[in-house]
Every structure is written in C-alpha cells, then in structure tokens.
Design an enzyme around this catalytic site. Structure first.
Site, PDB file in Angstrom:
ATOM      1  N   CYS A   1       1.781 -63.468 102.673  1.00 40.49           N
ATOM      2  CA  CYS A   1       2.843 -62.513 102.997  1.00 40.49           C
ATOM      3  C   CYS A   1       2.306 -61.148 103.438  1.00 40.49           C
ATOM      4  CB  CYS A   1       3.780 -62.350 101.805  1.00 40.49           C
ATOM      5  SG  CYS A   1       4.812 -63.818 101.481  1.00 40.49           S
TER       6      CYS A   1
ATOM      7  N   PHE B   1       9.077 -58.586 105.757  1.00 38.86           N
ATOM      8  CA  PHE B   1       9.600 -57.340 105.200  1.00 38.86           C
ATOM      9  C   PHE B   1       9.235 -56.196 106.158  1.00 38.86           C
ATOM     10  CE2 PHE B   1       9.427 -53.657 102.317  1.00 38.86           C
ATOM     11  CZ  PHE B   1      10.635 -53.793 101.662  1.00 38.86           C
TER      12      PHE B   1
ATOM     13  N   SER C   1       7.895 -53.315 106.270  1.00 40.61           N
ATOM     14  CA  SER C   1       6.611 -52.613 106.266  1.00 40.61           C
ATOM     15  C   SER C   1       5.417 -53.523 106.564  1.00 40.61           C
ATOM     16  CB  SER C   1       6.383 -51.940 104.906  1.00 40.61           C
ATOM     17  OG  SER C   1       6.302 -52.909 103.875  1.00 40.61           O
ATOM     18  N   LYS C   2       5.660 -54.835 106.684  1.00 40.48           N
ATOM     19  CA  LYS C   2       4.556 -55.749 106.935  1.00 40.48           C
ATOM     20  C   LYS C   2       3.991 -55.559 108.347  1.00 40.48           C
ATOM     21  CE  LYS C   2       4.452 -58.167 103.056  1.00 40.48           C
ATOM     22  NZ  LYS C   2       5.590 -57.819 102.249  1.00 40.48           N
ATOM     23  N   ASN C   3       2.817 -56.126 108.592  1.00 41.09           N
ATOM     24  CA  ASN C   3       2.179 -55.986 109.908  1.00 41.09           C
ATOM     25  C   ASN C   3       3.070 -56.507 111.026  1.00 41.09           C
ATOM     26  OD1 ASN C   3       0.132 -55.153 108.255  1.00 41.09           O
ATOM     27  ND2 ASN C   3      -1.438 -56.453 109.164  1.00 41.09           N
TER      28      ASN C   3
END
Length: 374
Positions: free
Chosen positions: A159, A188, A190-192
């Site tokens: 994740c 989500f 803020s993920k890459n």
C-alpha cells in the site's frame, strides 16, 4: 517561499488540472459511475504497468480483506507479519478470525526481519504478510523462499510502495505487489499514486485467484444476479479511476521527483549528530512514500520544526502488539524491542512531488540548526 506542506496534493493537481478536470467531466457525461468505463480502463493500464492482473476495490484495507478471503483461510489460521505498520495490516486478520503472529523489524529499513520468520512458524501458519513500509520492499526473495519451503501463501501489503522495483539475485526485476501470491495497494490521497478519495487494488499473477478476488469484490457474483460465493461490495468508483488514470501517466516522473528530494535530504542530513537518514537496500528501489529519519530527540526536533513552520509526522507512535485493541493476542512490552524503540525515534519529513529547492534548503537548514544546538 511557498508554505511547506507535508504532502501537496493540490499543488500536484495543478500540474495536471486540465487533464484531470476533463477526465472527471467525461465520467459525469457518461453516467457510468460504477464498475465500468474508466474503472476498466484504469485496471487495464495498471495491469500493463505492473505486468499482472489487477482488481480495483474500495480502499487498501478492503484489498487486504479480499486477498485473505480469496485464499480461503479458516478462523484460527496464523499469519506472520510485522509489529510495525499501519493498523490495517493486522485489523483485517483479526476481523476474519485469523491470528496475527508478529516478528520484529530491522532497525534501519523498518521492514520485517526475515531471520525471525521461521522461528514462529507452527502447524497453523498459513501465510506471510510482509509490508513494504514507506516505499521500500521487504526482503521478498527470502520471504518467498521461506514460503515455498513451508508451503505458505505470501500476501504483500504494498500500500505504500506503488511503483517500487524489487531486484532478485538472478537479475529478475518485479514491481512491489507482484511477487507473492497476492499484492494489495491503496490509492489513499497522500500515496504516490493517490486518488481524490478512497481507493485500492489487488494484484495477482494467478488468473484463477484473480477471478476469485474479482468475484468476491462484487458480492461473490459469477454472472448477473448469480452468486457462487460469499462476497462483499468493494468498488473503485469511476471518477476516482479517471483521476488515477491521468496520474498513472506521470507516476514514473512523480517517483523520480520524490527520489530527487530524498537525495537532497540525504546529502544535507547525512552525518548530522544524533540523526539517521533512511537506509537503502541492494534488493529494492525506494519510492519514498515517506522520508523517515530517526532521532533520539525526536519529539524536541518535531516541536522545533513546527516552530519554524515545517510540518512533520510520526509514523507510527506505537507498535501494533501494544495497541489496546490487540491485547487479546497476548503480547507484551519488550516482545519486539526494535519495533518498540523506533516508535520513539522515527520522524517523517515533508515528502511530495512539488517540493522546491528553496523549501528543501529551509528544511535541512532548520534540522542542522537543531542538531548543532544539542
């Protein structure tokens, strides 16, 4: 100088604004909001990027749940995992009646210590659940070899590591989440690769297993209004898929921007008194979902940075085995000393694609000033 953000989702959006806005409008005009259109397009493009089968779902937690439902594990079966991670890793197991069995982590990479895995394998052990924390893979070659030796499943919690490359000793390269029997991902914000809301995906190179996961994610459906297994409702909506499809085109560029920022931090923070920069391994690239340093004066440093307008975060302030919700597992303080110790030292610095030189210089100069004042 622009305000420094821990993550700058809006700033990144502005670099793709026309494309993203147009993609959202296309979905609205199509009125194909669920499990069609842009969702199928996005799944196909992620599958091509990762070279595996992809099933999108509602979020990363659902991805983990779908993985273990598809493997048909039974209540009481044991799953070996890390004591240092976000709660979803263990939450799903307990909700399904499975038993998390923790191992400690390495003090420099924060990923599970593979040398401890075989010491906790029992006749009830059915799977290993490594977490690729902060953007760097766990030692998957070792994990896979242990799993083969003991006939165990491997479910990757990827994740935080979308786009990370794992490098095998024979030169083979695979993306994080495509190495084990199943891989799990979160979109989500803020993920890459982040949505503008919740989202997730499950990966598997096993077509039969992928079909099972796809069925479970859609109520256990075999054909319309025909259900062959117990399932759940976990879907990525088309607007999120449209946004992610645009962002996917730039994922390698975005990863490079994170790595560039990390190199700047490395250059200026390495060898500072009382501070450790993130370790790298020879078997994995690092895509820096987080850039996490360690300091024995972590809380003082965090307060100092805040007083200078620099955000920072503690991921994570308490090891999983010490969380009140999981006391029933029978662990106690001292069982995983490294995981417990690093909860007192880790601090994640601002890390995103829009950091500029002026901001990064301000951040490292503040940390240097703090270090020199000690």
């Amino acid at each position: 100088m622009q305000t420094i953000h821990m993550t700058d989702i809006y700033g990144q959006y502005l670099t793709m604004k026309a494309e993203i806005d147009n993609a959202i409008q296309e979905v609205i005009k199509s009125t194909r909001f669920i499990k069609s259109g842009k969702v199928l397009d996005f799944e196909a493009k992620v599958a091509e990027y990762l070279n595996t089968n992809v099933i999108t779902c509602g979020n990363g937690t659902d991805a983990l749940r779908l993985a273990f439902m598809a493997l048909d594990l039974k209540p009481g079966d044991e799953v070996i995992t890390t004591a240092f991670s976000f709660v979803s890793t263990v939450e799903v197991l307990v909700l399904m009646g499975l038993k998390p069995v923790f191992v400690d982590v390495y003090p420099d990479t924060f990923n599970l210590d593979v040398a401890q895995i075989e010491t906790v394998i029992t006749p009830k052990t059915k799977a290993i659940l490594p977490v690729h924390l902060f953007g760097q893979c766990a030692n998957m070659e070792a994990v896979v070899n242990i799993a083969k030796k003991h006939d165990l499943y491997v479910v990757e919690d990827a994740c935080q590591a979308f786009g990370t490359d794992y490098l095998f000793s024979d030169g083979t390269k695979k993306k994080a989440g495509t190495i084990g029997h199943v891989g799990c991902n979160s979109f989500f914000p803020s993920k890459n690769l982040g949505a503008f809301g919740d989202g997730g995906a499950v990966f598997s190179s096993d077509i039969k297993l992928a079909d099972t996961i796809r069925s479970i994610a859609n109520h256990g459906m075999k054909a319309k209004y025909e259900y062959e297994r117990i399932g759940i409702n976990s879907r990525l909506d088309s607007i999120q898929a449209a946004i992610l499809e645009v962002k996917l085109k730039y994922i390698d560029k975005h990863i490079d921007a994170r790595q560039t920022a990390a190199r700047f931090y490395d250059e200026h923070l390495n060898n500072l008194n009382g501070l450790k920069i993130p370790a790298r391994t020879e078997y994995s690239t690092h895509t820096f979902h987080q850039y996490t340093i360690q300091s024995e004066r972590r809380d003082e440093l965090k307060t100092y940075l805040e007083s200078h307008g620099i955000p920072s975060m503690v991921y994570y302030p308490k090891a999983l085995h010490l969380q009140e919700a999981y006391k029933s597992l029978g662990y106690k303080a001292g069982d995983f000393p490294i995981a417990e110790r690093i909860t007192q030292t880790v601090l994640s610095l601002p890390m995103h694609t829009e950091l500029d030189i002026e901001q990064m210089e301000y951040i490292v100069n503040a940390i240097k000033s703090f270090s020199q004042s000690s």
